[in-house]
Scaffold this active site. Sequence first.
Site, mmCIF file in Angstrom:
data_model
loop_
_atom_site.group_PDB
_atom_site.id
_atom_site.type_symbol
_atom_site.label_atom_id
_atom_site.label_comp_id
_atom_site.label_asym_id
_atom_site.label_seq_id
_atom_site.Cartn_x
_atom_site.Cartn_y
_atom_site.Cartn_z
ATOM 1 N N HIS A 142 3.826 -2.098 3.175
ATOM 2 C CA HIS A 142 3.878 -0.763 2.578
ATOM 3 C C HIS A 142 5.185 -0.602 1.821
ATOM 4 O O HIS A 142 6.255 -0.806 2.402
ATOM 5 C CB HIS A 142 3.764 0.303 3.676
ATOM 6 C CG HIS A 142 2.451 0.239 4.404
ATOM 7 N ND1 HIS A 142 2.241 -0.614 5.458
ATOM 8 C CD2 HIS A 142 1.285 0.886 4.184
ATOM 9 C CE1 HIS A 142 0.980 -0.472 5.878
ATOM 10 N NE2 HIS A 142 0.383 0.421 5.124
ATOM 11 N N TYR A 152 -6.594 2.344 6.184
ATOM 12 C CA TYR A 152 -6.798 1.907 7.577
ATOM 13 C C TYR A 152 -7.778 0.729 7.690
ATOM 14 O O TYR A 152 -8.136 0.331 8.796
ATOM 15 C CB TYR A 152 -7.284 3.078 8.468
ATOM 16 C CG TYR A 152 -6.540 4.361 8.196
ATOM 17 C CD1 TYR A 152 -5.226 4.520 8.620
ATOM 18 C CD2 TYR A 152 -7.138 5.389 7.465
ATOM 19 C CE1 TYR A 152 -4.517 5.685 8.324
ATOM 20 C CE2 TYR A 152 -6.434 6.558 7.162
ATOM 21 C CZ TYR A 152 -5.132 6.695 7.599
ATOM 22 O OH TYR A 152 -4.427 7.843 7.295
ATOM 23 N N HIS A 174 -5.048 9.428 0.358
ATOM 24 C CA HIS A 174 -4.868 8.559 1.527
ATOM 25 C C HIS A 174 -5.716 9.043 2.703
ATOM 26 O O HIS A 174 -5.196 9.432 3.764
ATOM 27 C CB HIS A 174 -3.409 8.410 1.957
ATOM 28 C CG HIS A 174 -3.206 7.172 2.775
ATOM 29 N ND1 HIS A 174 -3.435 7.135 4.133
ATOM 30 C CD2 HIS A 174 -2.882 5.913 2.425
ATOM 31 C CE1 HIS A 174 -3.232 5.908 4.569
ATOM 32 N NE2 HIS A 174 -2.896 5.140 3.544
ATOM 33 N N ASP A 177 0.829 -1.211 0.000
ATOM 34 C CA ASP A 177 0.000 0.000 0.000
ATOM 35 C C ASP A 177 0.860 1.256 0.000
ATOM 36 O O ASP A 177 2.014 1.237 0.425
ATOM 37 C CB ASP A 177 -0.858 0.052 1.266
ATOM 38 C CG ASP A 177 -1.991 -0.954 1.257
ATOM 39 O OD1 ASP A 177 -2.019 -1.827 0.376
ATOM 40 O OD2 ASP A 177 -2.843 -0.862 2.164
ATOM 41 N N ASP A 178 0.228 2.345 -0.404
ATOM 42 C CA ASP A 178 0.716 3.725 -0.224
ATOM 43 C C ASP A 178 1.731 4.185 -1.269
ATOM 44 O O ASP A 178 2.200 5.315 -1.193
ATOM 45 C CB ASP A 178 1.319 3.968 1.180
ATOM 46 C CG ASP A 178 0.305 3.778 2.308
ATOM 47 O OD1 ASP A 178 -0.853 3.433 2.013
ATOM 48 O OD2 ASP A 178 0.676 3.970 3.476
ATOM 49 N N HIS A 203 -6.227 3.098 -3.644
ATOM 50 C CA HIS A 203 -6.028 3.347 -2.206
ATOM 51 C C HIS A 203 -6.374 4.814 -1.902
ATOM 52 O O HIS A 203 -5.753 5.419 -1.030
ATOM 53 C CB HIS A 203 -4.586 3.002 -1.839
ATOM 54 C CG HIS A 203 -4.349 2.789 -0.377
ATOM 55 N ND1 HIS A 203 -5.134 1.978 0.411
ATOM 56 C CD2 HIS A 203 -3.386 3.289 0.456
ATOM 57 C CE1 HIS A 203 -4.668 1.987 1.659
ATOM 58 N NE2 HIS A 203 -3.621 2.782 1.713
HETATM 59 NI NI NI Z 1 -2.419 3.146 3.410
#
Ligand code: NI
Length: 208
Positions: free
Chosen positions: A175, A125, A88, A33-34, A84
Site C-alpha cells: 500500500h 480486500y 474503497h 493499492d489505495d 480499486h
Molecule cells: Ni485497498
Amino acid sequence: MKKLLCLLAVLALLAQPLRAEAAPQRYLALTFDDGPDPEQTPRVLDTLRAHGVRATFFLIGEQIAGHEDTVRRMADEGHQIGLHTWHHVSLKGMTPDQITSQLDQTRAAIRETVGPVDLMLRPPYGFVDDTLRQWAKAPIICWSLDTEDWKDPTPSRITADILRQVKDGDIILMHDIFDTSVTAALAAVDQLLAQGYRLVTVEELFAQ
Ligand code: NI
C-alpha cells in the site's frame, strides 16, 4: 564401484552445459493499492525511477481529484494503473448497478487524467463473487504474496517477509499510503534487484 564412477562421470558431463547457461530470468510484479497519496506515492515513484523498474498502482477513484499530476506521472514513467473502486468498498454482494457505478466512475477519472488505457481491477480486500466476475468488465487481479503491511507496519519485518517468501512470478501486495510500507518496499526493491529479479507491471508479468 566402477559402474558408479562411470555414472558419476556421465552425470558430471551432462551437468556441464547446464552450468554454463545463465539462470533463467525471474520476474515479479510489485503492486501498490489505495493511492494516489500526495506524500507516499511520489516517494515510490522516485525510487522506481531511480532503479529503472516498473510497478502497478490500483487507484481509489475519489482520491484522484487534486492528485492528477501524480497519476499522470505513473503513466508517463511506464507504470500500470488499475482500478480499486471509487470509495474503497468491498464489491462482494453488490448488485450489477452498484459494481458498475464504483468501477465506471473510477475508469472515467483515470481516463480523463491519462487518456484511454486498459484497466485491470484489484477488488478491495480480495473479495470476489460471481456477480462481480460477470460485471467487472476487467481482468480481476488479486495477489500471491501479501505483506500484511497494514497489520504489522514494521518496515524491517515487511522487507524480511518479502525476501523470505518471494518466488518467480509473484504479485506482491503493498500500500502506497503508509510511510512504513513505502520504506519497506524501497528496501525490498534494492535487494530483489540484487537477487536478479526483474520488476515489471502485472501486464508484463502475464506476457512472460
Ligand atoms: Ni485497498
